[in-house]
Design an enzyme around this catalytic site. Structure first.
Site, PDB file in Angstrom:
ATOM      1  N   SER A  14       0.848  -1.192   0.000  1.00  0.00           N
ATOM      2  CA  SER A  14       0.000   0.000   0.000  1.00  0.00           C
ATOM      3  C   SER A  14       0.880   1.237   0.000  1.00  0.00           C
ATOM      4  O   SER A  14       1.620   1.502   0.946  1.00  0.00           O
ATOM      5  CB  SER A  14      -0.900   0.013   1.239  1.00  0.00           C
ATOM      6  N   HIS A  26      -1.214  -1.128  -4.322  1.00  0.00           N
ATOM      7  CA  HIS A  26      -2.488  -0.721  -3.724  1.00  0.00           C
ATOM      8  C   HIS A  26      -2.480   0.794  -3.505  1.00  0.00           C
ATOM      9  O   HIS A  26      -1.593   1.332  -2.858  1.00  0.00           O
ATOM     10  CB  HIS A  26      -2.651  -1.467  -2.394  1.00  0.00           C
ATOM     11  N   ASP A  73      -4.555   3.958  -2.066  1.00  0.00           N
ATOM     12  CA  ASP A  73      -5.646   4.338  -1.166  1.00  0.00           C
ATOM     13  C   ASP A  73      -6.130   5.748  -1.465  1.00  0.00           C
ATOM     14  O   ASP A  73      -5.419   6.722  -1.223  1.00  0.00           O
ATOM     15  CB  ASP A  73      -5.158   4.257   0.285  1.00  0.00           C
ATOM     16  N   MET A 114      -8.659   8.659  -0.548  1.00  0.00           N
ATOM     17  CA  MET A 114      -9.498   9.116   0.569  1.00  0.00           C
ATOM     18  C   MET A 114      -9.959  10.540   0.314  1.00  0.00           C
ATOM     19  O   MET A 114      -9.182  11.364  -0.176  1.00  0.00           O
ATOM     20  CB  MET A 114      -8.716   9.056   1.877  1.00  0.00           C
ATOM     21  N   HIS A 131      -8.277   1.545  -4.243  1.00  0.00           N
ATOM     22  CA  HIS A 131      -9.220   1.350  -3.138  1.00  0.00           C
ATOM     23  C   HIS A 131      -9.876   2.703  -2.866  1.00  0.00           C
ATOM     24  O   HIS A 131      -9.255   3.603  -2.306  1.00  0.00           O
ATOM     25  CB  HIS A 131      -8.434   0.835  -1.910  1.00  0.00           C
ATOM     26  N   MET A 154     -11.976   5.088  -0.993  1.00  0.00           N
ATOM     27  CA  MET A 154     -12.631   5.394   0.285  1.00  0.00           C
ATOM     28  C   MET A 154     -13.238   6.777   0.162  1.00  0.00           C
ATOM     29  O   MET A 154     -12.770   7.747   0.764  1.00  0.00           O
ATOM     30  CB  MET A 154     -11.593   5.316   1.418  1.00  0.00           C
ATOM     31  N   MET A 210     -11.934  -5.208   5.126  1.00  0.00           N
ATOM     32  CA  MET A 210     -11.118  -4.274   5.904  1.00  0.00           C
ATOM     33  C   MET A 210     -10.863  -4.864   7.282  1.00  0.00           C
ATOM     34  O   MET A 210     -11.805  -5.203   8.001  1.00  0.00           O
ATOM     35  CB  MET A 210     -11.834  -2.930   6.080  1.00  0.00           C
ATOM     36  N   ASP A 218      -7.040  -6.002   4.067  1.00  0.00           N
ATOM     37  CA  ASP A 218      -6.351  -4.710   4.112  1.00  0.00           C
ATOM     38  C   ASP A 218      -6.433  -4.122   5.515  1.00  0.00           C
ATOM     39  O   ASP A 218      -7.516  -3.826   6.006  1.00  0.00           O
ATOM     40  CB  ASP A 218      -7.034  -3.776   3.099  1.00  0.00           C
TER      41      ASP A 218
HETATM   42  C1  DX5 Z   1      -6.365   2.020   5.416  1.00  0.00           C
HETATM   43  C2  DX5 Z   1      -5.920   1.658   4.031  1.00  0.00           C
HETATM   44  C3  DX5 Z   1      -4.873   0.639   3.977  1.00  0.00           C
HETATM   45  C4  DX5 Z   1      -3.573   1.032   4.644  1.00  0.00           C
HETATM   46  C5  DX5 Z   1      -2.983  -0.229   5.196  1.00  0.00           C
HETATM   47  O1  DX5 Z   1      -7.479   2.836   5.344  1.00  0.00           O
HETATM   48  O2  DX5 Z   1      -7.030   1.178   3.278  1.00  0.00           O
HETATM   49  O3  DX5 Z   1      -4.616   0.207   2.644  1.00  0.00           O
HETATM   50  O4  DX5 Z   1      -2.639   1.632   3.796  1.00  0.00           O
HETATM   51  O5  DX5 Z   1      -1.858   0.113   5.919  1.00  0.00           O
HETATM   52  P1  DX5 Z   1      -1.293  -0.870   7.029  1.00  0.00           P
HETATM   53  O6  DX5 Z   1      -0.869  -2.117   6.319  1.00  0.00           O
HETATM   54  O7  DX5 Z   1      -0.180  -0.088   7.631  1.00  0.00           O
HETATM   55  O8  DX5 Z   1      -2.430  -1.132   7.982  1.00  0.00           O
HETATM   56 ZN    ZN Z   2      -6.524   0.222   1.286  1.00  0.00          ZN
END
Ligand code: DX5
Ligand code: ZN
Length: 225
Positions: free
Chosen positions: A8, A33, A35, A37, A66, A68, A137, A175
């Site tokens: 990630s 990956h 993320d 947000m 991903h 969010m 999650m 994740d």
């Molecule tokens: C959290 C993200 C994850 C995050 C995971 O909201 O969706 O992808 O980067 O990071 P670790 O592996 O540090 O929990």
């Molecule tokens: Zn993620």
């Protein structure tokens, strides 16, 4: 596909993103990956399509977006255009989930649905045959570096069983808080796409950390049940 490791990029050093991507590639990363947000669905802001496009230029690895974000439909085409290989949307944020999944596929990407820790697996029952993957999650989304929620392990099993019931071989992704201590257990539970942020990028050597996590995960796939 037996097993895929997805570093990630949220935990990467953004000032050295290209070098960090090369390192995890050398370590055997299968996916990257990303993320996304929006500061509404989750209390954090991260990266948008411009970052996806920049990543696309420096690697051939599939990009796992991903989302969010609230109303994810607004962003599907820009991420597809930016080079996403696969995109997942949260069940809690996609009001018309069946339509959203179809829209992702129509853009040529693999389509996944994501369950927050408090969302029951039954939320996917009506759509289980439409999904290309399911993301469980194992922390509440928003930040890297959180602690794995133990209940997620049995939740992975429940999602696997639901997909098997409808004859869908789509993989389960996990994740949040995955590290070298718990990776074998989540793989044994049925997870086949493993996201890891801080366990890789906060390690002294992200290349070695990727390689070690992947070896531990692969050993758990081949271990007798
Ligand atoms: C959290 C993200 C994850 C995050 C995971 O909201 O969706 O992808 O980067 O990071 P670790 O592996 O540090 O929990
Ligand atoms: Zn993620």
């Amino acid at each position: 596909m037996t097993l895929q490791i997805a570093p990630s990029l949220l935990s990467a050093d953004f000032a050295r993103l290209g070098a960090q991507i090369e390192a995890v590639e050398r370590g055997g990363a299968d996916l990257l990956h990303l993320d996304v947000m929006d500061g509404h669905f989750v209390p954090n802001l991260t990266m948008g399509p411009m970052v996806a496009r920049a990543v696309r230029r420096v690697t051939k690895l599939p990009i796992d977006v991903h989302l969010m974000v609230q109303e994810p439909d607004r962003f599907l085409d820009v991420f597809a255009e930016a080079g996403a290989t696969m995109m997942s949307v949260h069940v809690e944020a996609a009001v018309h989930l069946q339509r959203t999944i179809a829209a992702i596929k129509a853009l040529g990407c693999r389509a996944g649905a994501v369950l927050n820790p408090a969302t029951p697996v039954v939320a996917l029952e009506e759509i289980a045959s439409d999904l290309d993957y399911v993301l469980v999650m194992s922390v509440n989304p928003g930040f890297g570096g959180q602690t794995f929620i133990p209940r997620s392990e049995s939740k992975v099993r429940e999602v696997r069983a639901l997909l098997d019931d409808v004859g869908n071989a789509a993989p389960v992704e996990i994740d949040g808080g995955v590290d070298r201590h718990n990776i074998a257990r989540v793989v044994a539970a049925g997870a086949r796409m493993i996201v890891a942020g801080s366990a890789i990028f906060h390690a002294a050597d992200p290349e070695a950390a990727t390689r070690e996590l992947k070896a531990a995960a692969l050993a758990a796939v081949s271990a007798p049940a």
